[in-house]
Design a protein around this motif. Structure first.
Motif, PDB file in Angstrom:
ATOM      1  N   ASP A  52      28.468  43.263 -28.630  1.00 19.06           N
ATOM      2  CA  ASP A  52      29.870  43.574 -28.988  1.00 19.06           C
ATOM      3  C   ASP A  52      30.007  44.328 -30.312  1.00 19.06           C
ATOM      4  OD1 ASP A  52      30.734  42.212 -26.664  1.00 19.06           O
ATOM      5  OD2 ASP A  52      30.508  40.293 -27.712  1.00 19.06           O
ATOM      6  N   PRO A 102      29.986  50.179 -24.425  1.00 14.39           N
ATOM      7  CA  PRO A 102      31.172  49.490 -23.901  1.00 14.39           C
ATOM      8  C   PRO A 102      32.003  48.902 -25.044  1.00 14.39           C
ATOM      9  CG  PRO A 102      29.227  48.072 -23.672  1.00 14.39           C
ATOM     10  CD  PRO A 102      28.801  49.297 -24.436  1.00 14.39           C
ATOM     11  N   GLY A 107      34.613  46.216 -25.240  1.00 11.84           N
ATOM     12  CA  GLY A 107      35.342  45.141 -24.555  1.00 11.84           C
ATOM     13  C   GLY A 107      34.594  44.645 -23.330  1.00 11.84           C
ATOM     14  N   ASP A 108      34.972  43.439 -22.859  1.00  8.22           N
ATOM     15  CA  ASP A 108      34.253  42.785 -21.760  1.00  8.22           C
ATOM     16  C   ASP A 108      34.355  43.529 -20.434  1.00  8.22           C
ATOM     17  OD1 ASP A 108      33.370  40.895 -23.470  1.00  8.22           O
ATOM     18  OD2 ASP A 108      34.867  39.379 -22.955  1.00  8.22           O
ATOM     19  N   ALA A 109      35.569  44.028 -20.120  1.00  6.19           N
ATOM     20  CA  ALA A 109      35.763  44.743 -18.845  1.00  6.19           C
ATOM     21  C   ALA A 109      34.911  46.021 -18.846  1.00  6.19           C
ATOM     22  CB  ALA A 109      37.235  45.082 -18.636  1.00  6.19           C
ATOM     23  N   LYS A 129      32.152  46.445 -20.511  1.00  3.20           N
ATOM     24  CA  LYS A 129      30.730  46.077 -20.410  1.00  3.20           C
ATOM     25  C   LYS A 129      30.341  45.867 -18.947  1.00  3.20           C
ATOM     26  CE  LYS A 129      28.854  43.551 -23.707  1.00  3.20           C
ATOM     27  NZ  LYS A 129      28.422  42.390 -24.522  1.00  3.20           N
ATOM     28  N   LEU A 130      31.226  45.212 -18.191  1.00  6.17           N
ATOM     29  CA  LEU A 130      30.967  45.004 -16.756  1.00  6.17           C
ATOM     30  C   LEU A 130      30.852  46.338 -16.019  1.00  6.17           C
ATOM     31  CD1 LEU A 130      33.189  42.004 -15.562  1.00  6.17           C
ATOM     32  CD2 LEU A 130      30.715  42.208 -15.363  1.00  6.17           C
ATOM     33  N   ASP A 152      39.212  50.106 -23.163  1.00  5.01           N
ATOM     34  CA  ASP A 152      40.274  49.605 -22.262  1.00  5.01           C
ATOM     35  C   ASP A 152      40.999  50.742 -21.543  1.00  5.01           C
ATOM     36  OD1 ASP A 152      39.635  47.065 -23.020  1.00  5.01           O
ATOM     37  OD2 ASP A 152      41.209  46.889 -24.552  1.00  5.01           O
ATOM     38  N   TYR A 174      24.381  46.134 -26.751  1.00  4.27           N
ATOM     39  CA  TYR A 174      24.680  44.707 -26.561  1.00  4.27           C
ATOM     40  C   TYR A 174      25.206  44.113 -27.861  1.00  4.27           C
ATOM     41  CZ  TYR A 174      22.186  45.069 -22.159  1.00  4.27           C
ATOM     42  OH  TYR A 174      21.799  45.433 -20.889  1.00  4.27           O
TER      43      TYR A 174
END
Length: 419
Positions: free
Chosen positions: A361, A332, A334-336, A338-339, A384, A359
């Motif tokens: 970042d 992943p 970015g945070d979105a 990763k979700l 993104d 994990y």
């Protein structure tokens, strides 16, 4: 350097090598499961008296090698040095011998002996064992031996041999014991050997020292002094092994390290292991159950060394087990992302796929290095752009090819590619 190390003679099994250990243990257990042996889980420690009585006071195991200590209630307990006595205790205590016979059980786990550590000889040794209790049938002896043989062969091991003999029964052992003692007491024995000859003269034949071997070369052998019933039993075991296609070598001088063996006794030997050549063995133990306070029922079993089998495979240049940690590695950015990938990872795991996620970042380069090291076949990449488009990049790590797949179809895509 850590302040602590593992106790001397106790191996650690860590990834990726632990995959081989697990594959060996599970492979040997599976051979027993396919022959109808039910799983039993036993205490790691028992009342010291169980082993003193069940294994035999004259054995090195009881006299020199047991981890024995007083617990807080001042009871003497011992870390189990072998499996059979504990299985017998459980069978008697829970009345399994009152039901369908034979009682067929399989088990695995650590056993403990205070020995001088060397290659393949550990103070915490890992074993797989089976016991078949309650029926004195030579066909059952052959089945137990065939289960072990099939377990080794299923792992790809073939450089071993099965050595087999008979240690006689109650009707012929006492006379043979006298005969052997007469022979031994005519020799120039040191104090230690003389003591062993008094308690259990068979143990003297097992002495590996060259001068003792030469002295006892002309000793009478049990195989030449079997009762008619014991000889018939042994002949039927061999006939059954022939029918099952299990090759064997008769070794009339074999002695096992435990006192309870009678009649059929066997060992699997691998010459690629140096001095510690045994990878497993066992035998029949008529009389053991009665000795432990149960019915006078017969039994036969084996203990196979998981550690030794791992070394034997290595000696043959063979590996077993899945060394890759995962099938799919999620990257992943970015945070979105990763979700989104955490959700995909959960769905894939629920479908039985092994999945890990980058994990902490990490950037794309670091995360892809993690994917390569994991042994995964596929990386799932989401940044993104993919979050916006509702897609996931599916990269085949072997070829480097990558395609974009819709988020809702990615689980099905991976499942179809893995099958």
């Amino acid at each position: 350097m850590s302040d602590f190390q593992a106790p001397k003679g106790v191996p650690d099994y860590l990834p990726p090598d632990s995959a081989q250990f697990v594959a060996v243990r599970d492979g040997l257990l599976d051979s027993a499961r396919r022959a109808g042996y039910g799983h039993v889980e036993l205490p790691i420690f028992e009342d010291t008296g169980l082993f003193a009585r069940g294994v035999g006071e004259s054995t090195d195991v009881v006299s020199k090698e047991m981890y024995t200590f007083a617990d807080r209630g001042d009871r003497s307990v011992t870390l189990r040095p072998e499996g059979t006595a504990g299985v017998m205790r459980a069978v008697i205590e829970h009345g399994l011998d009152r039901g369908q016979l034979p009682v067929k059980l399989r088990y695995s786990g650590p056993f403990f002996r205070y020995e001088r550590p060397q290659a393949g000889r550990y103070r915490q040794l890992q074993q797989v064992g089976v016991e078949a209790i309650g029926v004195d049938d030579p066909a059952l002896d052959a089945e137990v031996i065939a289960v072990a043989d099939a377990g080794f062969r299923a792992l790809g091991l073939d450089g071993f041999r099965l050595e087999i003999t008979s240690l006689g029964d109650d009707t012929c052992r006492p006379q043979y014991r006298e005969l052997l003692q007469d022979f031994l007491f005519g020799l120039d024995l040191d104090e230690d050997i003389r003591r062993r000859a008094v308690i259990n003269p068979l143990r003297v034949l097992d002495d590996k020292r060259q001068h003792v071997r030469e002295m006892t070369a002309g000793a009478p052998l049990m195989l030449d002094h079997l009762s008619d019933a014991a000889k018939q039993h042994f002949d039927m075991v061999l006939a059954n092994l022939d029918a099952l296609g299990v090759p064997y070598v008769i070794n009339p001088r074999m002695v096992r390290g435990l006192d309870y063996y009678t009649k059929t006794t066997f060992e699997f030997v691998h010459d690629g292991l140096g001095a510690q050549s045994g990878i497993g063995g066992g035998g029949r133990y008529d009389g053991l159950m009665k000795q432990l306070g149960g019915q006078d029922l017969s039994g036969i079993g084996f203990g196979l060394g998981v550690d030794r089998t791992v070394l034997a495979l290595k000696a043959e240049g063979k590996t077993v087990g899945e060394t890759s940690r995962v099938d799919v590695y999620c990257v992943p950015l970015g945070d979105a992302a990763k979700l989104a990938l955490a959700k995909v990872a959960g769905e894939l795991r629920a479908a039985g796929v092994r999945v890990d996620l980058a994990y902490g970042d990490r950037g794309l380069k670091g995360a892809m290095r993690g994917a390569d090291r994991s042994g995964a076949r596929f990386a799932l990449v989401v940044g993104d752009g993919e979050v916006e488009a509702g897609t996931v990049g599916v990269k085949e790590l072997g070829t480097g090819e990558q395609v974009d797949v819709g988020s809702d179809a990615v689980v099905a895509e991976i499942l179809s590619r893995l099958t």
